[in-house]
Scaffold this active site. Structure first.
Site, mmCIF file in Angstrom:
data_model
loop_
_atom_site.group_PDB
_atom_site.id
_atom_site.type_symbol
_atom_site.label_atom_id
_atom_site.label_comp_id
_atom_site.label_asym_id
_atom_site.label_seq_id
_atom_site.Cartn_x
_atom_site.Cartn_y
_atom_site.Cartn_z
ATOM 1 N N GLU A 226 -14.566 -88.681 -106.184
ATOM 2 C CA GLU A 226 -13.766 -89.687 -105.471
ATOM 3 C C GLU A 226 -12.624 -90.063 -106.397
ATOM 4 O OE1 GLU A 226 -16.891 -91.592 -102.399
ATOM 5 O OE2 GLU A 226 -16.088 -92.931 -103.912
ATOM 6 N N CYS A 261 -8.186 -97.668 -105.175
ATOM 7 C CA CYS A 261 -7.904 -96.248 -104.927
ATOM 8 C C CYS A 261 -7.109 -96.098 -103.637
ATOM 9 C CB CYS A 261 -9.188 -95.447 -104.864
ATOM 10 S SG CYS A 261 -10.386 -96.092 -103.696
#
Ligand code: NAD
Length: 454
Positions: A226, A261
């Site tokens: 990720e 993110c």
């Protein structure tokens, strides 16, 4: 290892780092403990995690303060993160049995067939600091529920939170020989790559993620990544309330001091409303309260690390040198701590690092576009593929863009959002594999197919 409060630049604590020897010992412990954990009923493992869920609520004051003191997010946002983590855990508590129980697929005829889901074994959970609870629970909760032992490597910038997580899991009944923490920086994390683990689950930057994937490739075990993003947001000319769209976009840019993110990292605005959008954005950004993250009035705290501050200032400098106009912010205020005034830049283009490199801070470039085709081309002009957002009254027009963009997540009239029920996955340099949803439950087990005759 020294832990520093980014708001005061003072040392909070000194901690002994792990080394290859202590990590090998922890590995032996996990290897011994994992089979007994896997042999427990699913219900018993779920019951431990339910206790952990309750402890996060019971001890939230302490946990939130620790989180804010070591990584600088405003205190209310630490509470929000803990609440968000509990919501994700609740999803796993409610749905794991459904996706991990044996499935009979053929019950008639000479050969009956079923699928059983077995744990991978010991998995590494190498984690980031920006949302240590959220990105952590995406991995170690379904991994533990699935019967795995976990080697958890919190980021060096959220070590104390990692230690809280360990303490609370043990208090919840997760045995010590099923969950071990590795303390230290990247070089310590590197020791995990040399062990014969059964899966690597990484959250962090593209650079480190790619390095880890290359290092463990020969082990032929699952490796999920990720990674970062350069997430675009496009505002069409038909939006009803520009101020409201600006407020949502601004929050998407600066929430968690811009260190998400899926933060909004680039904004494209239709030329018909561009000037009004920019004016409202500067006005709203200018009003944001920067300050001590434990002060309830604070909306923007310090960045977590000093190098990040220097990196953002250099992105702003690069953009201005190439012709961008800095409308507001973009400077380091005259105070202790790694603070940066939220930066708003216009007259930007894709020759500037600000529009192509992940920023990970409270800075934004706003670019004018003439139509949807130009917006889509610019949105797609990136190495990343995490999320993309479109604001418009017209779903069909927005959907045309959402279908064509190569990202794991798309948003219509919202942004910077994660749901436990939906897969969280990046494409291209944003990652590999999914956490959350049923896919994130099944990511930590492998199927065994039974052919049963007689
Ligand atoms: P990072 O890559 O610097 O570090 C991540 C982790 O890897 C840390 O625990 C670090 O100690 C460890 N590490 C570093 N080098 C290593 C090595 N050689 N071997 C093993 N471990 C090593 O990333 P970061 O600064 O902690 O996190 C920020 C990045 O994470 C941003 O790019 C952000 O977008 C991304 N992120 C992505 C998601 C997502 O869900 N896609 C979520 C949060 C953060």
């Amino acid at each position: 290892m020294i832990i520093i409060n980014p708001a005061t630049e003072e040392v909070i604590q000194e901690i002994a780092e792990d080394n290859q020897q202590t990590i090998d010992q922890k590995y032996q412990l996990l290897r011994k403990g994992q089979p007994a954990w896997a042999a427990l009923s699913l219900g018993k493992r779920i019951a431990c995690i339910a206790k952990f869920h309750a402890l996060l609520e019971e001890q939230k004051e302490d946990l939130a303060l620790t989180l804010t003191s070591e990584m600088g997010k405003p205190l209310q946002q630490s509470y929000n993160e803990l609440n968000g983590a509990r919501a994700r855990i609740k999803y796993f508590l409610d749905n794991s049995a459904r996706y991990l129980s044996e499935e009979w697929v053929t019950t008639e005829g000479a050969t009956r067939e079923k699928i059983a889901y077995e744990p991978l074994g010991i998995i590494a959970n190498i984690s980031a600091w920006n949302y240590p609870y959220l990105v952590g629970v995406n991995v170690f909760i379904p991994a533990l529920i699935g019967g795995n032992a976990v080697f958890y490597k919190p980021s060096e910038y959220s070590t104390l939170t990692g230690l809280h997580i360990r303490r609370l899991l043990y208090l919840s009944g997760v045995p010590e020989d099923c969950f071990q923490v590795v303390l230290g920086k990247g070089n310590v994390g590197e020791c995990l790559l040399k062990l014969p683990l059964n899966g690597y689950f990484f959250t962090g930057s593209y650079r480190t993620g790619r390095y880890i994937a290359e290092k463990v490739a020969t082990q032929l075990v699952p490796c999920q990544l990720e990674l970062g993003g350069k997430d675009p947001l496009y505002v069409m000319e038909d939006v009803e309330d520009i101020d409201q769209v600006v407020a949502a976009s601004l929050e998407g840019v600066v929430y968690n001091n811009g260190q998400s993110c899926c933060a909004v990292e680039r904004i494209y605005v239709h030329e018909k409303i561009y000037d009004r959008f920019v004016e409202s954005y500067s006005k709203q950004a200018g009003k944001m309260v920067i300050g001590d993250p434990v002060d309830p009035a604070t909306e923007i705290g310090p960045l977590s690390r000093k190098p990040q501050l220097d990196f953002l200032l250099s992105q702003v400098e690069d953009a201005v040198a190439k012709g961008a106009v800095l409308l507001s912010g973009g400077k380091r205020p005259d105070r202790k701590g790694y603070y940066m005034e939220p930066a708003v830049l216009v007259n930007v283009n894709h020759s500037m690092k600000l529009m192509t490199e992940e920023s990970f801070g409270p800075v934004i470039g706003i670019q004018k576009v003439k139509d949807d085709a130009e917006a889509l081309a610019l949105m797609a002009d990136t190495e990343y593929g995490l999320t993309a957002a479109v604001y418009s009254k017209n779903y069909e027009r927005a959907e045309a863009i959402m279908k064509q963009i190569n990202t794991g997540t798309v948003y219509w009239n919202c942004c910077d959002r994660v749901s436990a029920a939906l897969p969280w996955s990046g494409r291209k340099h944003s990652g590999l594999g999914s956490t959350l949803s049923y896919q994130g439950i099944r990511a930590f087990v492998h199927p065994k197919s039974y052919h049963i005759r007689g």
